[in-house]
Design a protein around this motif. Sequence first.
Motif, mmCIF file in Angstrom:
data_model
loop_
_atom_site.group_PDB
_atom_site.id
_atom_site.type_symbol
_atom_site.label_atom_id
_atom_site.label_comp_id
_atom_site.label_asym_id
_atom_site.label_seq_id
_atom_site.Cartn_x
_atom_site.Cartn_y
_atom_site.Cartn_z
ATOM 1 N N TRP A 51 12.011 3.664 12.218
ATOM 2 C CA TRP A 51 11.201 3.872 13.428
ATOM 3 C C TRP A 51 10.401 2.622 13.750
ATOM 4 O O TRP A 51 9.824 2.011 12.855
ATOM 5 N N ALA A 52 10.381 2.243 15.023
ATOM 6 C CA ALA A 52 9.574 1.119 15.520
ATOM 7 C C ALA A 52 9.803 -0.163 14.718
ATOM 8 O O ALA A 52 8.867 -0.921 14.459
ATOM 9 N N TYR A 53 11.049 -0.398 14.326
ATOM 10 C CA TYR A 53 11.341 -1.590 13.517
ATOM 11 C C TYR A 53 10.990 -2.892 14.253
ATOM 12 O O TYR A 53 10.631 -3.871 13.613
ATOM 13 N N ASP A 54 11.124 -2.891 15.609
ATOM 14 C CA ASP A 54 10.800 -4.123 16.343
ATOM 15 C C ASP A 54 9.356 -4.520 16.081
ATOM 16 O O ASP A 54 9.056 -5.688 15.815
ATOM 17 N N GLU A 55 8.480 -3.514 16.137
ATOM 18 C CA GLU A 55 7.053 -3.802 15.877
ATOM 19 C C GLU A 55 6.832 -4.143 14.406
ATOM 20 O O GLU A 55 6.064 -5.038 14.068
ATOM 21 N N VAL A 56 7.515 -3.402 13.540
ATOM 22 C CA VAL A 56 7.346 -3.626 12.095
ATOM 23 C C VAL A 56 7.725 -5.063 11.736
ATOM 24 O O VAL A 56 7.026 -5.734 10.966
ATOM 25 N N GLU A 57 8.821 -5.530 12.329
ATOM 26 C CA GLU A 57 9.318 -6.858 11.946
ATOM 27 C C GLU A 57 8.464 -8.000 12.492
ATOM 28 O O GLU A 57 8.695 -9.160 12.158
ATOM 29 N N GLN A 58 7.471 -7.651 13.303
ATOM 30 C CA GLN A 58 6.501 -8.684 13.689
ATOM 31 C C GLN A 58 5.474 -8.900 12.572
ATOM 32 O O GLN A 58 4.749 -9.873 12.555
ATOM 33 N N ILE A 59 5.419 -7.917 11.648
ATOM 34 C CA ILE A 59 4.448 -8.008 10.553
ATOM 35 C C ILE A 59 5.146 -8.259 9.214
ATOM 36 O O ILE A 59 4.711 -9.077 8.414
ATOM 37 N N LEU A 60 6.220 -7.516 8.991
ATOM 38 C CA LEU A 60 6.920 -7.604 7.698
ATOM 39 C C LEU A 60 8.246 -8.341 7.871
ATOM 40 O O LEU A 60 8.865 -8.245 8.937
ATOM 41 N N ASP A 97 6.098 -5.338 -5.092
ATOM 42 C CA ASP A 97 5.382 -6.342 -4.291
ATOM 43 C C ASP A 97 5.370 -5.980 -2.808
ATOM 44 O O ASP A 97 4.371 -6.187 -2.115
ATOM 45 N N GLY A 98 6.503 -5.443 -2.322
ATOM 46 C CA GLY A 98 6.591 -5.122 -0.894
ATOM 47 C C GLY A 98 5.558 -4.094 -0.474
ATOM 48 O O GLY A 98 4.844 -4.257 0.528
ATOM 49 N N LYS A 99 5.450 -3.025 -1.261
ATOM 50 C CA LYS A 99 4.484 -1.975 -0.927
ATOM 51 C C LYS A 99 3.063 -2.532 -1.022
ATOM 52 O O LYS A 99 2.231 -2.310 -0.161
ATOM 53 N N LYS A 100 2.833 -3.252 -2.103
ATOM 54 C CA LYS A 100 1.491 -3.786 -2.365
ATOM 55 C C LYS A 100 1.004 -4.625 -1.181
ATOM 56 O O LYS A 100 -0.121 -4.468 -0.720
ATOM 57 N N LYS A 101 1.880 -5.487 -0.665
ATOM 58 C CA LYS A 101 1.464 -6.351 0.440
ATOM 59 C C LYS A 101 1.432 -5.560 1.747
ATOM 60 O O LYS A 101 0.576 -5.818 2.604
ATOM 61 N N ALA A 102 2.327 -4.602 1.914
ATOM 62 C CA ALA A 102 2.321 -3.803 3.150
ATOM 63 C C ALA A 102 1.039 -2.976 3.249
ATOM 64 O O ALA A 102 0.521 -2.747 4.347
ATOM 65 N N TYR A 103 0.499 -2.549 2.106
ATOM 66 C CA TYR A 103 -0.763 -1.784 2.145
ATOM 67 C C TYR A 103 -1.901 -2.636 2.715
ATOM 68 O O TYR A 103 -2.820 -2.103 3.321
ATOM 69 N N GLU A 104 -1.813 -3.945 2.503
ATOM 70 C CA GLU A 104 -2.866 -4.799 3.085
ATOM 71 C C GLU A 104 -2.835 -4.676 4.602
ATOM 72 O O GLU A 104 -3.876 -4.652 5.258
ATOM 73 N N GLU A 105 -1.616 -4.588 5.153
ATOM 74 C CA GLU A 105 -1.485 -4.450 6.612
ATOM 75 C C GLU A 105 -1.875 -3.040 7.054
ATOM 76 O O GLU A 105 -2.583 -2.863 8.048
ATOM 77 N N LEU A 106 -1.423 -2.052 6.321
ATOM 78 C CA LEU A 106 -1.742 -0.660 6.674
ATOM 79 C C LEU A 106 -3.252 -0.418 6.607
ATOM 80 O O LEU A 106 -3.827 0.298 7.431
ATOM 81 N N GLY A 107 -3.881 -1.064 5.626
ATOM 82 C CA GLY A 107 -5.330 -0.914 5.446
ATOM 83 C C GLY A 107 -6.137 -1.475 6.609
ATOM 84 O O GLY A 107 -7.318 -1.148 6.764
#
Length: 428
Positions: free
Chosen positions: A105-114, A150-160
């Motif tokens: 879902w919303a991969y276009d937006e996701v790929e601007q961050i991850l 590592d992926g989850k750990k860094k993604a939480y920084e963005e989610l936070g």
Amino acid sequence: MTDTAAPDYHQMWSELGLDLPMHDALLEAVGGMYGSTFMSQSNRPEGMGYLDFVMSEVHGLRIKELHDFRKSGGKVVGTYCLYVPEELIRAAGAWSVGICAGAEWAYDEVEQILPRNTCALIKSMMGFKLGKVCPYLEEADLLIGETTCDGKKKAYEELGKLQNLHVMELPQMKRPKDVAFWRSELVDLIAKLEELTGNKVTAESLSASIKEVNDKRRALQRIAAARKASPAPISGLDSLLAVQVAFYDDVPRFTQSMNALADELEKRVADGVGVAPKDAPRVLITGTPMALPNWKLHQIVENAGGVVVGEEMCTGSRYYEKLVSEDATTLDEMLDDLAAKYLDINCACFTPNTGRIDDVIRMAKDLNADGVIDYALSFCGTYQIEGAGVAKAVQAAELPVLRIETDYSAEDVGQLSTRVEAFLEMVK
Ligand code: BJ8
């Protein structure tokens, strides 16, 4: 819950700030997928009616329950990983919901961050937030992340940056000093939960929630045990769904319904009733979790004439096999027990992680599996690397093994089906 026409929940979804057109599109897609995947199976146990109903109301009635709970002052806590003890959340008087992350879902937006080459689970986790389509996320007063891969750990920084989030530091070895450290993280979590809810976690409240969550796991253990029978009394798809729903449904109601399903399965086993022919190839799947609504591999295996009889994964045995001891009487002892139980989960983020291989071999034998499929999401380095050792151990146990790497898209379904069909031919 009674089976009446579903009310219109748009007002509630709008209050939660969901993107209504996109959310309608998601619900329609998941509803269609559910119909074609689950309702087309033959000879399903009647007890699956409960899960069919729960799924038909997945963003409706359950969200309304969370919504009403919060309106009356309750707090909802969202989690993403098996290591976060739901017992502590419940002991603080909050409700725990596992956030799904099982669809693109919303991969276009996701790929601007991850980066593009991030595993589907992490992309989905961010996509549901950025796309504003997950009411569970929007109902969560607090999200709990954890330092696993590592992926989850860094993604939480963005989610936070977008939501109230507490990250637990998970050690990646299992020495006594790691268990002690993990216990200290549980103590910090309690402080966080007490601050959120205004309630104290006491020996009484924790003992009650340990028992309640153990009861839920015991019900799932009964379903798992019935799957040892030949013919299998329940499909892999339906069993997987039960565990997926276990993460967010009301605990006592879910436990009661799963015990009723287990009663029915035990009767089926006694009567020799099954969902697949007695000679259908029996498959154990091991690997990365399958979050709702990821049913892809089970559907491929069962459409090809196999039957999935077990899942060594977080949406499977790792969730329900081990219980927290119920012997403790003090809060301190209960925390010792919780730390020990949770650090005994075998995730590929740990080193070494030989317990997982032992579990795979034990389960394959116990369930009379004819073959094992090792399943890894693309770009999940830990499970992909561990897959080689799993495959070697399975072969050494004289069982065929198939390694699959995939994501949430439907693009490779044809190719995977061909490989799975060839594998099933070979194992029988
Ligand atoms: S205990 S498996 S739920 S961390 S698939 S996001 S590992 S790159 S999900 Fe997991 Fe907890 Fe472990 Fe279970 Fe990373 Fe791999 Fe993606 Fe993964």
